[in-house]
Design a protein around this motif. Structure first.
Motif, PDB file in Angstrom:
ATOM      1  N   LEU A  67      -1.283  -4.108  -2.767  1.00 37.23           N
ATOM      2  CA  LEU A  67      -2.081  -3.144  -2.012  1.00 37.23           C
ATOM      3  C   LEU A  67      -3.564  -3.382  -2.239  1.00 37.23           C
ATOM      4  O   LEU A  67      -3.976  -3.816  -3.314  1.00 37.23           O
ATOM      5  CB  LEU A  67      -1.756  -1.716  -2.486  1.00 37.23           C
ATOM      6  N   VAL A  68      -4.349  -3.080  -1.209  1.00 35.74           N
ATOM      7  CA  VAL A  68      -5.801  -2.983  -1.354  1.00 35.74           C
ATOM      8  C   VAL A  68      -6.148  -1.532  -1.066  1.00 35.74           C
ATOM      9  O   VAL A  68      -5.895  -1.031   0.040  1.00 35.74           O
ATOM     10  CB  VAL A  68      -6.546  -3.913  -0.375  1.00 35.74           C
ATOM     11  N   ALA A  70      -6.742  -7.401   2.559  1.00 37.59           N
ATOM     12  CA  ALA A  70      -5.276  -7.292   2.561  1.00 37.59           C
ATOM     13  C   ALA A  70      -4.666  -8.401   3.411  1.00 37.59           C
ATOM     14  O   ALA A  70      -3.684  -9.029   3.023  1.00 37.59           O
ATOM     15  CB  ALA A  70      -4.848  -5.914   3.063  1.00 37.59           C
ATOM     16  N   TYR A  85      -1.355  -8.478   1.520  1.00 40.18           N
ATOM     17  CA  TYR A  85      -1.109  -7.142   0.978  1.00 40.18           C
ATOM     18  C   TYR A  85      -1.237  -6.123   2.101  1.00 40.18           C
ATOM     19  O   TYR A  85      -1.491  -6.474   3.244  1.00 40.18           O
ATOM     20  CB  TYR A  85      -2.136  -6.798  -0.121  1.00 40.18           C
ATOM     21  N   ARG A  86      -1.115  -4.833   1.733  1.00 40.54           N
ATOM     22  CA  ARG A  86      -1.362  -3.752   2.676  1.00 40.54           C
ATOM     23  C   ARG A  86      -2.606  -2.977   2.265  1.00 40.54           C
ATOM     24  O   ARG A  86      -2.861  -2.804   1.070  1.00 40.54           O
ATOM     25  CB  ARG A  86      -0.170  -2.792   2.726  1.00 40.54           C
ATOM     26  N   ALA A  87      -3.372  -2.487   3.250  1.00 38.69           N
ATOM     27  CA  ALA A  87      -4.582  -1.707   2.978  1.00 38.69           C
ATOM     28  C   ALA A  87      -4.300  -0.233   3.208  1.00 38.69           C
ATOM     29  O   ALA A  87      -3.636   0.133   4.171  1.00 38.69           O
ATOM     30  CB  ALA A  87      -5.705  -2.162   3.903  1.00 38.69           C
TER      31      ALA A  87
END
Ligand code: 0X9
Ligand code: ZN
Ligand code: CA
Length: 561
Positions: free
Chosen positions: A262-263, A294, A299-301
């Motif tokens: 995650l970001v 991300a 990753y996911r933001a």
């Protein structure tokens, strides 16, 4: 050769010996701590604290021009907290005013990968510097144009405990080497429990809203007051030490954790998108930068509180109090966890792949220190030679010439109270530069002035000053009451340019936010200048309030043809 000469020549050698002695004293606790445990042979790709210290020292020996390592303080158990500084001329304390970025790892002891990623960033930057490949050229430019600070291990005490504590049977097959320790190792007075959750001890809205615990045995123990953990005080004091001439030099920051891929961006303490303390522009910059990073890392933001809300989180303090665009990166996958804590301990065979993931994102973070708003639609206005939303300490000087005679309504950065002479809102966030924030302290009987930090006007192109302003005039004001805004060059031979001059005409004037956009006269090209705001009230006349927000100075290239 005279005696005096010999003495003078000897002095550097004595200083050198002293420096070596100081270094030995600083490193002794590391070397002397023979008890600091290693990773088990199967995970020797990971670095214990002494191995991080040794690796940083080796990298520094190999790249002394661009890497400087020092200790910024000590942990609860006395281990030096190491800081790597990466920039061209890393030993020069002046740093040419380059934008700065901070990356920290291992807030949480068991999040081993976070320390590896911070160390990997140092290694990556110094080893790619000067290479002619595209990434090498990018790294070279960033190292030359930024100051990059890395604290790879904030909690080496916790790591040593994690590596040495009696092994509890958990994890795949019921056997793990590690203790799954999260907190630091400071004793809790009156309790047999040990340690604080460092990411619950930061001082912005500490303990306000949930996600931390007041119970010493808890994994999320916040302590009994903010800043109770020595490690966090050390990192805070370092961040505060980067305020130079009233301005925070650090512009972007990432705190490395695991897990989740995650970001995360502020706020951590509330699910509110923004609140009065975050500007619309900053929220947009946070989202865009988080999404970019991300995407680069896979990753996911999301907003930090969308993972789960917590108070006392580092990034909330970094943004609210220092106006640094601050992110949490949760490295490595959370999926596939077998036992609750097993996800922290991925085998070292996976390190190369796991470390590669966030690298480009961290380069983006370093790049963005130049202008955190660079991905927003307002970039052309906010990424010029000077920009200030007046939300944080920003180095403006009151009464720069020492000639002011007003005693009330002195300029200050504050949240104005609407009272007719001041408007109900500012242009951005909560604060602006105002002449006395309270309803009953307008400017009376004199002049008050304030000057911005100096900035350089580019030699080419058209430079435009943009700002939001207001002026409120009470009954009884006249031509002797008003507001002047001007640009003043450092060179006294250059005439100031008046950008705005508004005075009373005998009738009251309601304060209304207005926009100003004025092109600077060509005589300022290539000059160092400052903006001056002057509010003045004639003796015995009525009262006046003025304000300024969102100052932007940007240059556009002369249009061809
Ligand atoms: O709880 C934390 O401090 C972080 N997660 S971790 O699993 N590494 O412990 C979360 C940091 C982001 N903050 C919030 N989600 N509130
Ligand atoms: Zn963590
Ligand atoms: Ca503002």
């Amino acid at each position: 050769m005279s005696d005096r000469m010999t003495r003078l020549q000897r002095r550097p050698r004595i200083l050198g010996a002293l420096a070596i002695a100081a270094l030995v004293v600083a490193i002794l606790p590391v070397v002397g701590r023979a008890a600091d445990p290693d990773y088990p042979p199967g995970d020797s790709g990971y670095h214990s604290y002494p191995e991080v210290a040794a690796e940083l020292a080796a990298l520094e020996r190999a790249h002394p021009e661009i890497l400087h390592v020092r200790a910024i303080g000590r942990t609860a158990e006395g281990r030096p907290i190491l800081l790597a500084k990466i920039t061209d001329g890393a030993n020069d304390p002046a740093d040419e005013g380059e934008p700065e970025v901070l990356v920290d790892g291992l807030h949480h002891a068991r999040e081993h990968l976070s320390a590896e990623a911070a160390l990997d960033l140092v290694r990556f930057l110094v080893e790619r510097y000067g290479e002619s490949s595209p990434v090498g050229r990018r790294v070279t430019r960033l190292v030359d144009e930024r100051v990059i600070w890395v604290v790879p291990m904030l909690d080496p005490d916790g790591l040593a405990y994690d590596l040495s504590a009696p092994v509890r049977p958990w994890g795949p097959g019921g056997a793990s080497w590690y203790a799954a320790w999260r907190k630091n190792r400071q004793p809790i007075p009156g309790s047999s429990a040990v340690g604080l959750d460092l990411n619950r001890t930061w001082g912005y809205r500490w303990g306000c809203c949930g996600g931390s615990s007041g119970i010493p045995a808890s994994e999320n123990y916040r302590g009994t007051r903010p800043w109770q953990a020595p490690e966090v005080r050390v990192l805070r004091d370092f961040v505060l030490s980067r305020i130079v001439d009233g301005r925070q030099r650090i512009r972007t920051h990432a705190s490395l954790h695991t897990t989740g891929e995650l970001v995360l961006y502020p706020w951590a303490y509330t699910r509110a998108d923004r609140g009065p303390e975050m500007t619309r522009l900053d929220l947009s910059a946070f989202r865009l930068l988080a999404r970019r990073m991300a995407a680069q890392a896979g990753y996911r933001a999301m907003q930090s509180s969308a993972m789960y809300p917590t108070d006392g989180d580092m990034i909330d303090w970094m943004y609210a109090r220092q106006r640094i665009h601050s992110f949490t990166l949760e490295l490595s996958p959370a999926r596939g966890a077998i036992a609750t804590s097993d996800r922290y301990y991925l085998p070292d065979e996976r390190l190369p792949g796991l470390l590669r993931r966030p690298r480009a994102a961290l380069l983006t973070l370093i790049e963005a220190a130049g202008c955190p708003w660079s991905l927003t639609r307002a970039a052309s206005q906010w990424c010029g030679t000077f920009a200030d939303d007046l939300e944080g300490g920003s180095g403006w000087t009151v009464d720069p010439a020492g000639t002011d005679d007003a005693t009330v309504g002195i300029w200050r950065r504050a949240d104005p109270r609407p009272d007719g002479l001041q408007p109900g809102r500012v242009r951005s966030g909560r604060d602006a530069l105002v002449t006395g924030p309270a309803p009953d302290d307008p400017v009376r009987d004199g002049t008050t002035s304030v000057r911005s930090p100096t900035f350089l006007i580019p030699a080419e192109g058209t430079t435009t000053v943009r700002l939001a302003w207001w002026l409120g005039l009470g009954a009884g004001t006249g031509p002797g009451d008003g507001l002047t805004i001007r640009i003043v060059a450092e060179d006294p031979a250059i005439e100031p340019q008046v950008l705005l001059a508004v005075a009373g005409n005998g009738s009251p004037r309601v304060a209304r936010l207005r926009n100003l956009a004025i092109a600077l006269d060509p005589r300022f090209a290539g000059e160092r200048v400052a903006l001056e705001l002057i509010a003045y009230a004639a003796p015995g006349s009525g009262s006046l309030e003025a304000g300024v927000d969102d100052v932007r100075v940007a240059t556009e290239p002369e249009s061809a043809g």
